[in-house]
Design an enzyme around this catalytic site. Structure first.
Site, PDB file in Angstrom:
ATOM      1  N   LYS A 141       9.355  -9.323   7.963  1.00 17.57           N
ATOM      2  CA  LYS A 141      10.510  -8.548   7.952  1.00 17.57           C
ATOM      3  C   LYS A 141      11.396  -8.906   9.164  1.00 17.57           C
ATOM      4  CE  LYS A 141       7.596  -5.176   8.674  1.00 17.57           C
ATOM      5  NZ  LYS A 141       6.229  -5.657   8.182  1.00 17.57           N
TER       6      LYS A 141
ATOM      7  N   GLY B   2       4.651  -6.054  15.066  1.00 21.92           N
ATOM      8  CA  GLY B   2       5.213  -7.306  15.888  1.00 21.92           C
ATOM      9  C   GLY B   2       5.862  -8.120  14.789  1.00 21.92           C
TER      10      GLY B   2
HETATM   11  P1  GDP Z   1       6.770  -9.040  10.277  1.00 25.70           P
HETATM   12  O1  GDP Z   1       5.882  -7.962  10.852  1.00 25.70           O
HETATM   13  O2  GDP Z   1       6.866  -8.474   8.862  1.00 25.70           O
HETATM   14  O3  GDP Z   1       8.130  -9.220  10.859  1.00 25.70           O
HETATM   15  O4  GDP Z   1       5.952 -10.272  10.000  1.00 25.70           O
HETATM   16  P2  GDP Z   1       5.204 -11.376  11.373  1.00 25.70           P
HETATM   17  O5  GDP Z   1       6.253 -11.664  12.262  1.00 25.70           O
HETATM   18  O6  GDP Z   1       4.147 -10.318  11.950  1.00 25.70           O
HETATM   19  O7  GDP Z   1       4.459 -12.321  10.672  1.00 25.70           O
HETATM   20  C1  GDP Z   1       5.134 -13.171   9.796  1.00 25.70           C
HETATM   21  C2  GDP Z   1       4.847 -14.574  10.174  1.00 25.70           C
HETATM   22  O8  GDP Z   1       5.256 -15.639   9.177  1.00 25.70           O
HETATM   23  C3  GDP Z   1       5.476 -15.077  11.430  1.00 25.70           C
HETATM   24  O9  GDP Z   1       4.770 -15.797  12.125  1.00 25.70           O
HETATM   25  C4  GDP Z   1       6.852 -15.577  10.832  1.00 25.70           C
HETATM   26  O10 GDP Z   1       7.195 -16.535  11.666  1.00 25.70           O
HETATM   27  C5  GDP Z   1       6.132 -16.320   9.798  1.00 25.70           C
HETATM   28  N1  GDP Z   1       7.166 -16.669   8.610  1.00 25.70           N
HETATM   29  C6  GDP Z   1       7.966 -15.949   8.214  1.00 25.70           C
HETATM   30  N2  GDP Z   1       8.525 -16.518   7.097  1.00 25.70           N
HETATM   31  C7  GDP Z   1       7.868 -17.675   7.011  1.00 25.70           C
HETATM   32  C8  GDP Z   1       7.733 -18.469   5.786  1.00 25.70           C
HETATM   33  O11 GDP Z   1       8.608 -18.491   4.797  1.00 25.70           O
HETATM   34  N3  GDP Z   1       6.827 -19.532   5.926  1.00 25.70           N
HETATM   35  C9  GDP Z   1       6.051 -19.687   6.976  1.00 25.70           C
HETATM   36  N4  GDP Z   1       5.177 -20.791   6.782  1.00 25.70           N
HETATM   37  N5  GDP Z   1       5.894 -18.655   8.148  1.00 25.70           N
HETATM   38  C10 GDP Z   1       6.852 -17.671   7.879  1.00 25.70           C
HETATM   39  P1  IMO Z   2       4.269  -4.948  11.242  1.00 22.03           P
HETATM   40  O1  IMO Z   2       5.492  -4.175  11.596  1.00 22.03           O
HETATM   41  C1  IMO Z   2       0.040  -5.288   9.976  1.00 22.03           C
HETATM   42  C2  IMO Z   2      -2.423  -1.879  10.997  1.00 22.03           C
HETATM   43  C3  IMO Z   2      -3.550  -1.659  11.757  1.00 22.03           C
HETATM   44  C4  IMO Z   2      -4.468  -0.957  11.184  1.00 22.03           C
HETATM   45  C5  IMO Z   2      -3.557   0.251  10.476  1.00 22.03           C
HETATM   46  C6  IMO Z   2      -3.405   1.674  11.634  1.00 22.03           C
HETATM   47  O2  IMO Z   2       4.178  -6.246  12.330  1.00 22.03           O
HETATM   48  O3  IMO Z   2       4.305  -5.369   9.768  1.00 22.03           O
HETATM   49  P2  IMO Z   2      -2.032   1.707  13.763  1.00 22.03           P
HETATM   50  O4  IMO Z   2      -2.348   0.984  15.195  1.00 22.03           O
HETATM   51  O5  IMO Z   2      -0.869   1.608  13.563  1.00 22.03           O
HETATM   52  O6  IMO Z   2      -2.712   3.033  13.907  1.00 22.03           O
HETATM   53  O7  IMO Z   2      -3.085   0.841  12.800  1.00 22.03           O
HETATM   54  O8  IMO Z   2      -2.411  -0.315  10.412  1.00 22.03           O
HETATM   55  N1  IMO Z   2      -0.948  -2.215  11.307  1.00 22.03           N
HETATM   56  C7  IMO Z   2      -0.277  -3.360  10.930  1.00 22.03           C
HETATM   57  N2  IMO Z   2      -0.720  -4.419  10.203  1.00 22.03           N
HETATM   58  N3  IMO Z   2       1.399  -5.273  10.304  1.00 22.03           N
HETATM   59  C8  IMO Z   2       1.829  -4.171  11.173  1.00 22.03           C
HETATM   60  O9  IMO Z   2       3.203  -3.926  11.544  1.00 22.03           O
HETATM   61  C9  IMO Z   2       0.878  -3.236  11.543  1.00 22.03           C
HETATM   62  N4  IMO Z   2       0.954  -1.804  12.277  1.00 22.03           N
HETATM   63  C10 IMO Z   2      -0.192  -1.490  12.152  1.00 22.03           C
HETATM   64  O10 IMO Z   2      -4.029  -3.304  11.480  1.00 22.03           O
HETATM   65  O11 IMO Z   2      -4.958  -1.438  10.053  1.00 22.03           O
HETATM   66 MG    MG Z   3       3.965  -8.179  12.199  1.00 23.54          MG
END
Ligand code: GDP
Ligand code: IMO
Ligand code: MG
Length: 428
Positions: free
Chosen positions: A16, A40
């Site tokens: 996202k 995160g």
């Molecule tokens: P979010 O919580 O939905 O914003 O996703 P996160 O940042 O927690 O995890 C997504 C991970 O995938 C991050 O390390 C991004 O840098 C990485 N990422 C996003 N799009 C791509 C993609 O198309 N390919 C790869 N290899 N990594 C990606």
């Molecule tokens: P983003 O926005 C993935 C998960 C936790 C746990 C459950 C409840 O980066 O996609 P909490 O601390 O919210 O009470 O935990 O939800 N969880 C996530 N898993 N991405 C997240 O956020 C999460 N935020 C919470 O691992 O299973």
């Molecule tokens: Mg995340």
């Protein structure tokens, strides 16, 4: 004027942050409407690589107003650390606005989160330990401290004194834990309040003004649909409304404004924490996806559980959110696999299920029914147009569009902003 909600289509961490960073250039407002620093969101751009926990991922776009909405829960210490990192990297923070109605995460929420998890024993949820559940519970029990409360020190102390007395009784008498001291908590939070105070204001009024003047607004969802407190795999969920509809209440968008839902989905599935995951892989393919995809949590560093794309859950997510668009990320992680599986139904005893059951106990017993697709051997990370993608990658995407009854408008082939194929722009 458009309002676009970027929603996690699965169990979070779909990418996202990347999608919001990309779209923010076309928006005057980006607002987080749910969750806290359990999120995160990774952003990789010309400023560097950032892990956004609460600040909207639109902060790098020079003219965008970034709102931390009333539906969020704020840990001020974590927020100040995040703002410090962003300031050092050269981000402009004057356009940040924190809703005076947002809830504040207090130290007893973190303690409660840990104690409740420990009490669940083997049935623990695997929370992020950030105090999210207890903070939302107190919001609804009307025992919360809101950001606006921090601005009046005497009133804050009075509210805190009452709440802390109840909390200490719970901590000491139920859990046998240590109590918190009023002076200590008060001093700590008053200090935070003096620093974040200037950013606190009536964010919902700003939102209404921006909408009324025809600005483009982006609602940044945290977590994912399958972690939604109502529609997710309850109780293995987070404690907020993660789905697109949460954007209305959580960012103060009046219902007269239509919201276009963009779901972010990985080309496979991952989940961190406990709870059912029908397509989870325990073999070398799952291990390979985790290693190639660096599938370790952005917030907690925990290894993510990995598996094939769950079309049943994804289709449910398209329906529950009313999505009109999909951004499919991490296609590159599937490069080189000989074949891919799509879970198109669940087998539950002698029944075939095509939607997600409400009961987590039923879902836990569901077995995936797969449709096999050929993989591709070429690297996709350098592809910049849809036509650049290997034929089998395009077939995979087009089959998904059919199964999910929703167009895949963005394909992501790497973490960088440029590693993105936009087939149809979201903002006119
Ligand atoms: P979010 O919580 O939905 O914003 O996703 P996160 O940042 O927690 O995890 C997504 C991970 O995938 C991050 O390390 C991004 O840098 C990485 N990422 C996003 N799009 C791509 C993609 O198309 N390919 C790869 N290899 N990594 C990606
Ligand atoms: P983003 O926005 C993935 C998960 C936790 C746990 C459950 C409840 O980066 O996609 P909490 O601390 O919210 O009470 O935990 O939800 N969880 C996530 N898993 N991405 C997240 O956020 C999460 N935020 C919470 O691992 O299973
Ligand atoms: Mg995340």
């Amino acid at each position: 004027m458009s309002v676009v909600a970027v929603i996690g289509g699965q169990w979070g961490d779909e990418g996202k942050g990347k999608v919001v960073d990309l779209l923010a250039a076309n928006c005057q407002v980006v607002a987080r409407y749910n969750g806290g620093n359990n999120a995160g969101h990774t952003v990789v751009n010309q400023f560097g690589k950032f892990f956004m926990h609460l600040v909207p991922s639109g902060i790098f776009s020079p003219k965008t107003v970034c709102i931390i909405g009333n539906g969020t829960v704020i840990n001020p210490k974590s927020l100040l650390e995040e703002l410090g990192t962003l300031r050092k990297a050269g981000a402009e923070l004057a356009r940040l606005l924190i809703s005076d109605r947002a809830q504040i995460i207090m130290p007893y929420h973190l303690r409660q989160d840990q104690l409740e998890e420990a009490a669940r024993g083997r049935g623990s949820l695997g929370t992020t330990g950030r105090g999210i559940g207890p903070a939302y519970a107190d919001k609804h029990a009307r025992l919360g401290i809101r950001a606006g409360d921090l601005r009046d020190e005497a009133l804050f102390r009075e509210k805190l004194a009452f709440i802390l007395e109840l909390k200490n009784r719970l901590l000491v008498q139920l859990y046998g834990a240590e109590p918190f001291f009023l002076d200590q908590v008060y001093e700590e939070y008053v200090d935070y309040a003096r620093t974040i105070g200037p950013w606190i204001g009536d964010a919902s009024a700003t939102m209404r003004e921006c909408l009324a003047s025809g600005q483009n607004v982006l609602l940044e969802g945290a977590q994912g649909t399958m972690l939604d407190v109502d529609f997710g795999t309850y109780p293995y969920v987070t404690s907020s409304t993660t789905i697109a509809a949460g954007g209305y209440a959580g960012a103060g968008v009046p219902v007269g404004y239509p919201v276009q839902g963009v779901g972010v989905f990985k080309a496979y599935t991952s989940r961190v924490g406990g709870g059912p995951f029908p397509t989870e892989l325990f073999d070398e393919v799952g291990e390979r996806i985790r290693e190639v995809g660096h599938e370790y949590g952005t917030t907690t560093g925990r290894p993510r559980r990995c598996g094939w794309l769950d079309v049943v859950a994804s289709h449910y997510s398209v329906a529950v959110n009313g999505l009109s668009s999909i951004a499919l990320t991490r296609m590159d992680v599937l490069d080189g696999l000989p074949c891919l599986q799509l879970c198109t139904a669940y087998k539950y005893g002698d029944q075939t299920l095509t939607t997600v059951p409400a009961s987590v106990e039923v879902l836990q017993q569901c077995e995936p029914i797969y449709e096999e697709m050929p993989g591709w051997q070429e690297s996709t990370s350098g592809c910049r147009t849809y036509a650049d993608l290997p034929q089998n990658a395009r077939r995979y995407i087009e089959r998904l569009e059919e199964l999910l009854t929703c167009p895949v408008d963005v394909v992501s082939v790497g973490p960088g902003r440029e590693q993105t194929i936009v087939r149809r722009p979201f903002f006119a």
